[in-house]
Design a protein around this motif. Structure first.
Motif, PDB file in Angstrom:
ATOM      1  N   GLN A   1      -3.816   2.845  -7.356  1.00 45.04           N
ATOM      2  CA  GLN A   1      -3.512   3.713  -5.611  1.00 45.04           C
ATOM      3  C   GLN A   1      -3.560   5.117  -5.627  1.00 45.04           C
ATOM      4  N   LEU A   2      -2.209   5.672  -6.793  1.00 45.00           N
ATOM      5  CA  LEU A   2      -1.446   6.811  -6.258  1.00 45.00           C
ATOM      6  C   LEU A   2      -2.870   7.692  -7.240  1.00 45.00           C
TER       7      LEU A   2
ATOM      8  N   ALA B   1       3.520   9.815  -1.232  1.00 50.14           N
ATOM      9  CA  ALA B   1       3.092   9.297  -2.664  1.00 50.14           C
ATOM     10  C   ALA B   1       3.808   8.638  -3.137  1.00 50.14           C
TER      11      ALA B   1
ATOM     12  N   ALA C   1       1.588  15.253  -8.250  1.00 49.63           N
ATOM     13  CA  ALA C   1       1.385  13.715  -7.895  1.00 49.63           C
ATOM     14  C   ALA C   1       0.786  12.669  -9.395  1.00 49.63           C
TER      15      ALA C   1
ATOM     16  N   ASP D   1       1.605   5.015   1.101  1.00 48.31           N
ATOM     17  CA  ASP D   1       1.262   5.767   1.711  1.00 48.31           C
ATOM     18  C   ASP D   1       1.178   7.558   1.568  1.00 48.31           C
ATOM     19  N   PRO D   2      -0.288   7.806   1.669  1.00 47.61           N
ATOM     20  CA  PRO D   2      -0.665   9.264   1.250  1.00 47.61           C
ATOM     21  C   PRO D   2       0.554  10.875   1.377  1.00 47.61           C
TER      22      PRO D   2
ATOM     23  N   ARG E   1       0.609  -0.941  -0.194  1.00 46.88           N
ATOM     24  CA  ARG E   1      -0.195   0.107   0.120  1.00 46.88           C
ATOM     25  C   ARG E   1       1.078   1.058   0.047  1.00 46.88           C
TER      26      ARG E   1
ATOM     27  N   THR F   1      -8.157  12.104  -3.375  1.00 48.56           N
ATOM     28  CA  THR F   1      -8.635  12.267  -1.819  1.00 48.56           C
ATOM     29  C   THR F   1      -7.757  13.448  -1.729  1.00 48.56           C
ATOM     30  N   THR F   2      -6.480  14.009  -1.845  1.00 48.00           N
ATOM     31  CA  THR F   2      -6.898  15.118  -2.030  1.00 48.00           C
ATOM     32  C   THR F   2      -7.150  15.871  -2.433  1.00 48.00           C
TER      33      THR F   2
ATOM     34  N   ARG G   1      -0.201  19.650  -4.885  1.00 44.69           N
ATOM     35  CA  ARG G   1       0.381  18.723  -4.526  1.00 44.69           C
ATOM     36  C   ARG G   1       0.157  17.241  -5.365  1.00 44.69           C
TER      37      ARG G   1
ATOM     38  N   ARG H   1      -6.538   7.138  -6.628  1.00 40.38           N
ATOM     39  CA  ARG H   1      -6.909   7.265  -5.189  1.00 40.38           C
ATOM     40  C   ARG H   1      -7.018   8.736  -4.370  1.00 40.38           C
ATOM     41  N   ILE H   2      -5.420   8.553  -4.035  1.00 38.35           N
ATOM     42  CA  ILE H   2      -5.110   9.527  -4.009  1.00 38.35           C
ATOM     43  C   ILE H   2      -4.978  11.054  -3.763  1.00 38.35           C
TER      44      ILE H   2
END
Length: 731
Positions: free
Chosen positions: A630-631, A607, A654, A603-604, A601, A637-638, A650, A633-634
């Protein structure tokens, strides 16, 4: 006060204007109406309150004008319809005019009567005030027309100082050009009568084909002669050497001002949202103070409302920003990349105690001056009007500069306690008029000097000049390049109207593409808010590439340069299917010792580094896709948790890393799928509501789809990649 203008547009809307003639695919009205729209758009774009505009249609199905109402016993003014009287044209009038400019089913309606209606409107509106009065008539000359037997119209046009401009559809060009064959007798008679009216009233008559061909040619705005300085020109030191010094009373006017592109902050797109309110807010300007609401689904380009103050970040405020009044702001100055704050109390220390004046501080020889130093706005200086003494003194100074072939350098302070400027004084004499032209010079702090190694010699560390080196051109290459330059000569490639050789791409034929393209788009969207943006005018792109005929003639010379210089095409960059990890010199894999087991996994909080680590450990496509998702989804979320735009940077960083890494390992399809999903969520408001500013950041950083021109494995064409940045109205 600004010059007032009153312009009345008269448009022929008879049934014959809805027909096609002379092999055109458009009707007469469709073909000629862009000329009228262009002039109306120019008035709207200038946004001057003093510009009054009216629109009249004749040969219309209905009748609506004052003269017809005042004279019900005659039918002279029937079928003349006033769209709106003289007023400041508004954005809401454009939609009404689009409906108004439609051909009728009749031919009845007199051209001269329409001109009389326009003259009556101008006379009543302008009265005895100082106006620039114009009547613009667009017609194809069909239909019956009563003769002006007593020249009453011509006399009234001259008396009221009204300029009559006629745009004739398929009218003959008397200066050489289009001549319509088999012209109808009635149209021929009307054309001759209109031509005589124009000649007697000192008006203009232009065939529409010529006006259409000149649509893309930018117009130059005349600089208004407003006095910008009235004071003294001092030569020498009056206090120490009074007898050897001279003081001349002068006045200054602007001569040349640089044209700047319209700022994006000046205009906004107003559209109606779901609640019926305007997304553009309450923006308005002097030209659109009474804008009506746009129709449903329609966008309107409006000038933006000017606001004073600034927004600063505040996490506790709604949207993450708060407004600060202008009175609460302190001045700051940029020094390098640092903003230096200077309070009000400290301003007295840094401000120079200066007095208004223009003082000559030196001279420079004309042949020693670098012309690029005076690339700025220019002004004109003349002696104070009505004073022969000062005029004679300034004339002596001007002729002294001409005879000695010198320019003068002067210190210019426009007002007391304002910063001084260095200006160049250039003598100017033409047609018996004498003046000085001023242009601002840069200070030493404004100049940036760069040194580059010479191209014609190689100097060793010991100071020896090498005659032969791999970077030095050979004699064969020098001769080939010289021949290629001669083959690409533009000084005689152009041709005149008589077929003689002349310079190609003259200075007066080249226009600023940025300024005029933005102006073209703003004007077009103001008139056609729902249509796609048109292509740039040909005159703006004509000189962006060398002419094909010249390239063909110089191809042999170019091949000789390639052969002499051993020019080879650089192969495209090859991306590896899987990244090869760097091997440390010690032989120890530090990353393997620290990471231990494979990361499952991301970590946000860390990331980007952990995403890169997962890609390095990935052994198949499934692992790469899992890390990318995963990135993604981060990133979502950001954006969702961002207060205002605090988290956008940010998220953009990303997303850029995701795009770069997947492009490098040649997995464009994974990125494209995630990018499409992210766009949908942003525009649908599923990431915490309104996030269009985030979409704007993605667009300006060009983080769109990976197309086939970037990655060979991509299934997305370059055209589809461009369409990715477009937003559909229902999105």
């Amino acid at each position: 006060m600004a010059n007032k203008e009153a312009t009345v547009f008269i448009v022929d809307l008879g049934s014959s204007m809805g027909k096609k003639h002379n092999g055109r695919t458009q009707t007469d009205l469709e073909w000629s109406l862009p000329v009228v729209w262009d002039r109306i758009a120019n008035i709207i774009h200038q946004g001057r309150k003093t510009d009054q505009t009216a629109v009249i249609g004749f040969r219309t199905n209905s009748t609506n004008n004052v003269l017809a109402s005042n004279h019900p016993d005659t039918d002279d003014y029937d079928h003349i319809n006033v769209a709106f009287p003289l007023k400041t044209i508004l954005g809401s009038d454009i939609a009404d005019l689009r409906e108004f400019f439609r051909p009728s089913q009749i031919e009845a309606g007199d051209i001269l009567s329409a001109i009389v209606v326009a003259m009556q409107m101008i006379t009543v509106h302008c009265r005895a005030l100082k106006y620039k009065k114009r009547i613009v008539l667009l017609t194809n000359g069909d239909g019956a027309m009563e003769p002006d037997t007593g020249n009453d119209i011509q006399k009234q046009l001259v008396k009221e100082d009204i300029l009559l401009s006629i745009l004739g559809v398929d009218f003959n060009d008397f200066h050489g050009g289009f001549q319509e064959e088999n012209k109808a007798p009635q149209k021929k008679l009307n054309e001759e009568q209109l031509c005589n009216l124009v000649l007697e009233a000192s008006g203009t008559m232009t065939p529409v084909y010529k006006a259409v061909s000149e649509l893309g040619i930018p117009s130059h705005r005349t600089v208004r002669a407003v006095t910008t300085y009235k004071g003294t020109l001092t030569i020498g030191h009056i206090g120490k050497f009074e007898e050897q010094s001279m003081k001349i009373e002068i006045q200054q006017w602007p001569l040349i001002m640089p044209a700047t592109a319209q700022s994006a902050k000046t205009f906004l797109v107003q559209r109606e949202d779901k609640e019926g309110e305007h997304a553009g807010g309450s923006a308005e300007s002097s030209a659109t103070l009474q804008q009506s609401a746009p129709k449903e689904g329609e966008e309107t380009l409006l000038p933006s409302k000017r606001t004073y103050g600034k927004q600063i970040e505040d996490p506790t405020a709604p949207g993450g920003k708060i407004d600060v009044d202008k009175e609460q702001l302190e001045k700051g100055y940029v020094y390098g990349r640092t903003a230096v704050h200077i309070g009000t109390d400290d301003m007295g220390v840094v401000n120079l105690d200066t007095e208004a004046g223009l003082e000559v501080v030196g001279f420079v020889a004309r042949d020693k001056f670098d012309r690029y130093l005076e690339m700025s706005k220019c002004s004109l200086i003349a002696a104070l009007a009505g004073n022969e003494k000062y005029a004679m003194a300034l004339s002596s100074f001007i002729h002294g500069l001409i005879e000695t072939e010198q320019f003068a350098v002067a210190r210019f302070v426009k007002k007391d306690n304002t910063p001084p400027h260095l200006v160049l004084l250039t003598p100017f004499t033409e047609d018996g008029y004498e003046a000085l032209i001023t242009s601002e010079l840069p200070f030493a702090e404004d100049m940036r000097s760069y040194k580059f190694p010479p191209l014609d010699k190689v100097v060793t560390v010991g100071g020896k000049n090498l005659a032969q080196h791999r970077t030095l051109p050979s004699d064969v290459l020098m001769k080939s390049m010289s021949n290629y330059i001669d083959a690409m000569d533009l000084s005689s490639f152009g041709t005149t109207d008589t077929g003689d050789a002349t310079e190609y791409a003259k200075m007066e034929d080249i226009y600023n593409p940025v300024v005029n393209r933005i102006t073209q788009v703003i004007r077009y969207r103001a008139i056609n808010p729902l249509d796609p943006i048109p292509e740039p005018y040909e005159v703006l792109t004509k000189y962006s590439k060398p002419p094909s005929a010249l390239l063909e003639s110089a191809e042999s010379a170019l091949n000789a340069v390639k052969k002499a210089g051993d020019v080879k095409k650089v192969p495209p960059r090859q991306f590896k299917r899987k990244r090869e990890p760097e091997k440390p010199l010690s032989g120890l894999d530090i990353d393997a010792l620290l990471s231990g087991e494979k990361r499952q996994r991301i970590d946000p909080a860390n990331a980007i580094p952990e995403f890169k680590q997962m890609l390095e450990k990935a052994s198949d496509v499934a692992a790469i896709e899992d890390a990318a998702k995963q990135l993604a989804r981060i990133i979502e979320t950001t954006i969702r948790d961002s207060v205002g735009d605090m988290g956008y940077q940010r998220a953009v960083e990303a997303l850029g890393t995701l795009r770069e890494e997947l492009q490098e390992i040649e997995e464009p399809d994974i990125y494209n799928a995630l990018a499409q999903e992210l766009k949908t969520k942003i525009l649908n408001g599923t990431l915490g509501g309104e996030r269009t500013e985030m979409w704007y950041n993605i667009k300006i950083r060009k983080l769109g789809l990976l197309d086939s021109s970037v990655s060979e494995r991509s299934k997305v064409s370059p055209e589809a990649a461009k369409d990715y940045y477009k937003v559909k109205p229902n999105a």
